[in-house]
Design a protein around this motif. Structure first.
Motif, PDB file in Angstrom:
ATOM      1  N   PRO A 130       0.832  -1.217   0.000  1.00 45.34           N
ATOM      2  CA  PRO A 130       0.000   0.000   0.000  1.00 45.34           C
ATOM      3  C   PRO A 130       0.863   1.263   0.000  1.00 45.34           C
ATOM      4  N   MET A 131       0.304   2.331  -0.598  1.00 49.42           N
ATOM      5  CA  MET A 131       0.991   3.612  -0.658  1.00 49.42           C
ATOM      6  C   MET A 131       0.058   4.718  -0.178  1.00 49.42           C
ATOM      7  N   PRO A 132       0.521   5.559   0.762  1.00 52.04           N
ATOM      8  CA  PRO A 132      -0.330   6.650   1.260  1.00 52.04           C
ATOM      9  C   PRO A 132      -0.324   7.847   0.307  1.00 52.04           C
ATOM     10  N   TYR A 133      -1.474   8.508   0.215  1.00 48.40           N
ATOM     11  CA  TYR A 133      -1.612   9.710  -0.602  1.00 48.40           C
ATOM     12  C   TYR A 133      -2.505  10.712   0.114  1.00 48.40           C
ATOM     13  N   SER A 134      -2.202  11.981  -0.077  1.00 52.07           N
ATOM     14  CA  SER A 134      -3.084  13.038   0.418  1.00 52.07           C
ATOM     15  C   SER A 134      -4.107  13.356  -0.675  1.00 52.07           C
ATOM     16  N   ARG A 135      -5.138  14.074  -0.307  1.00 51.46           N
ATOM     17  CA  ARG A 135      -6.148  14.504  -1.279  1.00 51.46           C
ATOM     18  C   ARG A 135      -5.484  15.302  -2.401  1.00 51.46           C
ATOM     19  N   GLU A 136      -4.520  16.160  -2.052  1.00 48.77           N
ATOM     20  CA  GLU A 136      -3.831  16.984  -3.051  1.00 48.77           C
ATOM     21  C   GLU A 136      -2.999  16.122  -3.999  1.00 48.77           C
ATOM     22  N   ASP A 137      -2.328  15.100  -3.477  1.00 46.92           N
ATOM     23  CA  ASP A 137      -1.580  14.170  -4.334  1.00 46.92           C
ATOM     24  C   ASP A 137      -2.507  13.569  -5.385  1.00 46.92           C
ATOM     25  N   ILE A 138      -3.676  13.148  -4.949  1.00 42.75           N
ATOM     26  CA  ILE A 138      -4.636  12.488  -5.846  1.00 42.75           C
ATOM     27  C   ILE A 138      -5.159  13.470  -6.884  1.00 42.75           C
ATOM     28  N   ARG A 139      -5.393  14.698  -6.492  1.00 48.72           N
ATOM     29  CA  ARG A 139      -5.884  15.702  -7.448  1.00 48.72           C
ATOM     30  C   ARG A 139      -4.895  15.933  -8.579  1.00 48.72           C
ATOM     31  N   ARG A 140      -3.608  15.782  -8.311  1.00 47.55           N
ATOM     32  CA  ARG A 140      -2.572  15.981  -9.337  1.00 47.55           C
ATOM     33  C   ARG A 140      -2.483  14.807 -10.301  1.00 47.55           C
ATOM     34  N   GLY A 141      -3.014  13.651  -9.911  1.00 40.34           N
ATOM     35  CA  GLY A 141      -2.907  12.447 -10.735  1.00 40.34           C
ATOM     36  C   GLY A 141      -1.771  11.582 -10.219  1.00 40.34           C
ATOM     37  N   ILE A 142      -1.901  10.297 -10.393  1.00 36.99           N
ATOM     38  CA  ILE A 142      -0.934   9.352  -9.834  1.00 36.99           C
ATOM     39  C   ILE A 142      -0.212   8.639 -10.969  1.00 36.99           C
ATOM     40  N   SER A 143       1.103   8.722 -10.962  1.00 38.31           N
ATOM     41  CA  SER A 143       1.921   8.004 -11.929  1.00 38.31           C
ATOM     42  C   SER A 143       2.874   7.106 -11.160  1.00 38.31           C
ATOM     43  N   LEU A 144       2.806   5.827 -11.456  1.00 41.08           N
ATOM     44  CA  LEU A 144       3.650   4.847 -10.776  1.00 41.08           C
ATOM     45  C   LEU A 144       4.498   4.126 -11.808  1.00 41.08           C
ATOM     46  N   TRP A 145       5.671   3.697 -11.391  1.00 42.43           N
ATOM     47  CA  TRP A 145       6.618   3.029 -12.265  1.00 42.43           C
ATOM     48  C   TRP A 145       7.033   1.732 -11.599  1.00 42.43           C
ATOM     49  N   GLU A 146       6.900   0.616 -12.307  1.00 36.99           N
ATOM     50  CA  GLU A 146       7.400  -0.634 -11.746  1.00 36.99           C
ATOM     51  C   GLU A 146       8.913  -0.672 -11.962  1.00 36.99           C
ATOM     52  N   THR A 147       9.643  -0.784 -10.858  1.00 36.55           N
ATOM     53  CA  THR A 147      11.106  -0.804 -10.940  1.00 36.55           C
ATOM     54  C   THR A 147      11.595  -2.209 -11.297  1.00 36.55           C
ATOM     55  N   GLY A 148      12.859  -2.326 -11.617  1.00 42.75           N
ATOM     56  CA  GLY A 148      13.464  -3.609 -11.914  1.00 42.75           C
ATOM     57  C   GLY A 148      13.471  -4.546 -10.711  1.00 42.75           C
ATOM     58  N   GLN A 149      13.285  -3.981  -9.516  1.00 46.25           N
ATOM     59  CA  GLN A 149      13.257  -4.781  -8.294  1.00 46.25           C
ATOM     60  C   GLN A 149      11.844  -5.275  -7.967  1.00 46.25           C
ATOM     61  N   GLY A 150      10.886  -5.011  -8.835  1.00 42.70           N
ATOM     62  CA  GLY A 150       9.514  -5.470  -8.623  1.00 42.70           C
ATOM     63  C   GLY A 150       8.729  -4.659  -7.629  1.00 42.70           C
TER      64      GLY A 150
END
Length: 154
Positions: A130-150
């Motif tokens: 799980p990853m925590p986010y604030s309301r403001e983080d969510i308003r900006r949009g969420i971009s995640l990257w799967e690293t080589g370490q999984g």
């Protein structure tokens, strides 16, 4: 006199039409309906590297992540409030190739709405912590990257 009578008739009919529209609107309203609660749109993507040599599917075409990746189309993205109550879930959309002729990624998008009363949220992509986010983080949009370490990185 006829002009005055015709004008009065036209105004009277316009008044009746207005009343009739009001009556129809109230018939269609659901008794006891209340305004909906505030919602928060959660949108973003999970990106997986495909190639650094330009090989792979054409840009804009469907893609699948390379072997060993934990990201997959349909994987559940779940959002909870800080108390752990599930607010919403959505499956990752099918992957789409993005990038350039020398570097390509496979992007899996998501977009859904949750109740927006909380200031803090926890998002979990199936197979990752799980990853925590604030309301403001969510308003900006969420971009995640799967690293080589999984793992997922923001």
């Amino acid at each position: 006199m006829r002009k005055l009578w015709a004008c009065g008739l036209a105004l009277g009919m316009a008044g009746l039409i207005g009343c009739s529209g009001t009556t129809e609107d109230s018939k269609e309203a659901v008794p006891g309906a209340t305004p909906s609660a505030v919602t928060l749109a959660i949108s973003g993507k999970v990106t997986v590297e495909l190639s650094t040599d330009g090989k792979g599917p054409e840009i804009g075409k469907s893609c699948t992540p390379p072997k060993g990746s934990k990201v997959r189309a349909g994987a559940e993205v779940r959002v909870t409030d800080s108390d752990g109550e599930i607010l919403g879930a959505y499956g990752l959309e099918p992957g789409v190739t993005r990038g350039s002729s020398s570097f390509k990624t496979c992007d899996f998008g998501f977009l859904f709405k949750v109740p927006g009363a909380s200031e803090n949220y926890v998002m979990t992509v199936e197979g990752f912590p799980p990853m925590p986010y604030s309301r403001e983080d969510i308003r900006r949009g969420i971009s995640l990257w799967e690293t080589g370490q999984g793992t997922l990185s923001q």
